[in-house]
Motif scaffolding. Sequence first.
Motif, mmCIF file in Angstrom:
data_model
loop_
_atom_site.group_PDB
_atom_site.id
_atom_site.type_symbol
_atom_site.label_atom_id
_atom_site.label_comp_id
_atom_site.label_asym_id
_atom_site.label_seq_id
_atom_site.Cartn_x
_atom_site.Cartn_y
_atom_site.Cartn_z
ATOM 1 N N ALA A 100 26.217 -60.017 26.306
ATOM 2 C CA ALA A 100 27.433 -60.254 25.534
ATOM 3 C C ALA A 100 27.328 -61.779 25.274
ATOM 4 N N ASP A 101 27.910 -62.201 23.940
ATOM 5 C CA ASP A 101 27.625 -63.523 23.470
ATOM 6 C C ASP A 101 29.465 -64.059 23.915
ATOM 7 N N ALA A 102 29.412 -65.051 24.614
ATOM 8 C CA ALA A 102 30.688 -65.576 25.190
ATOM 9 C C ALA A 102 31.436 -66.171 23.677
ATOM 10 N N ASN A 103 30.861 -66.561 22.593
ATOM 11 C CA ASN A 103 31.302 -67.069 21.521
ATOM 12 C C ASN A 103 31.932 -66.012 20.405
ATOM 13 N N ALA A 104 31.416 -64.733 20.853
ATOM 14 C CA ALA A 104 32.231 -63.477 20.317
ATOM 15 C C ALA A 104 32.814 -62.548 21.222
ATOM 16 N N PRO A 105 33.617 -62.965 22.046
ATOM 17 C CA PRO A 105 34.460 -62.146 22.938
ATOM 18 C C PRO A 105 34.843 -60.911 22.584
ATOM 19 N N HIS A 106 35.548 -60.627 21.432
ATOM 20 C CA HIS A 106 36.079 -59.466 20.945
ATOM 21 C C HIS A 106 34.993 -58.557 20.446
ATOM 22 N N ARG A 107 33.555 -58.950 20.319
ATOM 23 C CA ARG A 107 32.655 -57.883 19.610
ATOM 24 C C ARG A 107 32.090 -56.747 20.370
ATOM 25 N N PRO A 108 32.111 -55.619 20.223
ATOM 26 C CA PRO A 108 31.645 -54.509 20.786
ATOM 27 C C PRO A 108 30.320 -54.811 21.391
ATOM 28 N N VAL A 109 30.195 -54.237 22.620
ATOM 29 C CA VAL A 109 29.088 -54.673 23.422
ATOM 30 C C VAL A 109 28.196 -53.287 23.430
ATOM 31 N N ARG A 110 26.829 -53.275 22.974
ATOM 32 C CA ARG A 110 26.252 -52.113 22.881
ATOM 33 C C ARG A 110 25.697 -51.597 24.381
ATOM 34 N N PHE A 111 25.800 -50.291 24.616
ATOM 35 C CA PHE A 111 25.749 -49.652 25.877
ATOM 36 C C PHE A 111 26.475 -50.200 27.002
ATOM 37 N N LEU A 112 27.394 -50.717 26.690
ATOM 38 C CA LEU A 112 28.477 -51.140 28.001
ATOM 39 C C LEU A 112 28.816 -49.820 28.468
ATOM 40 N N ALA A 113 28.905 -49.839 29.846
ATOM 41 C CA ALA A 113 29.484 -48.581 30.488
ATOM 42 C C ALA A 113 29.668 -48.827 32.097
ATOM 43 N N PRO A 114 30.561 -48.432 32.799
ATOM 44 C CA PRO A 114 30.690 -48.791 34.093
ATOM 45 C C PRO A 114 29.539 -48.693 34.821
ATOM 46 N N GLY A 115 29.125 -49.664 35.657
ATOM 47 C CA GLY A 115 27.913 -49.746 36.202
ATOM 48 C C GLY A 115 26.870 -50.752 35.780
ATOM 49 N N PRO A 146 25.641 -46.432 21.494
ATOM 50 C CA PRO A 146 26.798 -46.296 22.151
ATOM 51 C C PRO A 146 27.535 -47.603 22.402
ATOM 52 N N VAL A 147 28.891 -47.994 22.097
ATOM 53 C CA VAL A 147 29.259 -49.229 22.418
ATOM 54 C C VAL A 147 30.656 -49.282 22.918
ATOM 55 N N ALA A 148 31.209 -50.361 23.645
ATOM 56 C CA ALA A 148 32.497 -50.433 24.227
ATOM 57 C C ALA A 148 32.973 -51.768 24.376
ATOM 58 N N LEU A 149 34.113 -52.088 24.127
ATOM 59 C CA LEU A 149 34.828 -53.583 24.562
ATOM 60 C C LEU A 149 34.806 -53.746 25.750
ATOM 61 N N LEU A 150 34.900 -54.869 26.098
ATOM 62 C CA LEU A 150 34.939 -55.580 27.370
ATOM 63 C C LEU A 150 36.254 -56.158 27.540
ATOM 64 N N VAL A 151 36.813 -55.634 28.429
ATOM 65 C CA VAL A 151 38.410 -55.835 28.579
ATOM 66 C C VAL A 151 38.524 -57.134 29.016
ATOM 67 N N PRO A 152 39.454 -58.106 28.488
ATOM 68 C CA PRO A 152 39.615 -59.572 29.350
ATOM 69 C C PRO A 152 40.244 -59.144 30.516
ATOM 70 N N ARG A 153 39.797 -60.290 31.499
ATOM 71 C CA ARG A 153 40.486 -60.091 32.816
ATOM 72 C C ARG A 153 40.554 -61.613 33.285
ATOM 73 N N ALA A 154 41.816 -61.815 33.943
ATOM 74 C CA ALA A 154 42.141 -63.174 34.330
ATOM 75 C C ALA A 154 41.164 -63.499 35.503
ATOM 76 N N ASP A 155 40.828 -62.437 36.429
ATOM 77 C CA ASP A 155 39.912 -62.688 37.459
ATOM 78 C C ASP A 155 38.383 -62.505 37.182
ATOM 79 N N ARG A 156 38.136 -62.406 35.852
ATOM 80 C CA ARG A 156 36.675 -62.361 35.527
ATOM 81 C C ARG A 156 35.782 -63.569 36.206
ATOM 82 N N GLU A 157 36.249 -64.692 36.153
ATOM 83 C CA GLU A 157 35.600 -65.594 36.453
ATOM 84 C C GLU A 157 35.351 -65.677 38.018
ATOM 85 N N THR A 158 35.887 -64.889 38.627
ATOM 86 C CA THR A 158 35.457 -65.037 40.158
ATOM 87 C C THR A 158 34.297 -63.880 40.505
#
Length: 307
Positions: A100-115, A146-158
């Motif tokens: 995932a590119d931090a400069n493109a946070p809304h870009r779908p991420v290839r192969f993203l899945a739980p785990g 297969p792609v998915a979006l990375l959900v923004p989270r306030a606690d992501r930094e932790t």
Amino acid sequence: MDLSLSDDQAAVLGALESLAKPFAAVPANFHGFALISETLDRALVEGGFLDVAYESDLGAVTAALVVAQLARLPYAAEVAASALVRPLLGAELPRPICLADANAPHRPVRFLAPGASVIVLDLDRVSGFTASAQDVQATETLFGYPVALLVPRADRETMLRRFDVSPAAVRAAWRVALAAEIAGLLGAAIDATVLYVTDRKQFGRPIGSFQAVRHRLAEASVRATATRWLALQAADSGDAGDAALAAQYAQEAAAGVVYDLHQFVGAMGVTLEHPLHLWTYRLKALLSELGGRSAHAVDAAALIWGG
């Protein structure tokens, strides 16, 4: 760089060809955009093909060869990041590896899945975390992965784990992976198109016999071959400038070749009955990765000629 394969490289690619044979054809009942196989993925892991970069006598060049060869399959497999980027981060990372590119946070991420292991590349750091169901927003795609979006989270930094590796090194490896994957996709897409224009006739002769078509297919083949060698050169040198140049050329070649191939195949090329989209739609997905052609060109100029 010696362009001939070593005995070890030839053995690896020969074994990989045998493993991939059952996956070389599109299943008759498949009519979709992203063709994946857990069986293929498992076989690649068990065979050690994603770990060749860890072997000193094989290294990144062999890993790039593996990536390019597997990209020729109609199946989309998470290979490039595991084979070429993961060695910089740690073999213990659970797959799939999602970049995932931090400069493109809304870009779908290839192969993203739980785990999955999500690797976030920022300007000043490389960090990552293991994705949970809360991090993943499923999305439909036409892009062959297969792609998915990375959900923004306030606690992501932790949640983030920082890797002790420079962003420049990861960016260079990502670019080599990108170029190698594009090289394989281009080769397979061209082969599928050549088969079509050889069989399809217009005005009583095969489409492929017309000089204009033959010339453009020849140019496409030259571009695919150049993409492959630039990717291998970058893998061999480990130079960030070579990697940026390889990625820039690969995306430039893909943009032009995809247009031509769909022109030759015509309306059939945008149906789910013809397999061309299984390669060209994946190529489309890679055209803007890591900032796209302009970002790679600027970096290549700065790294190679900037002094």
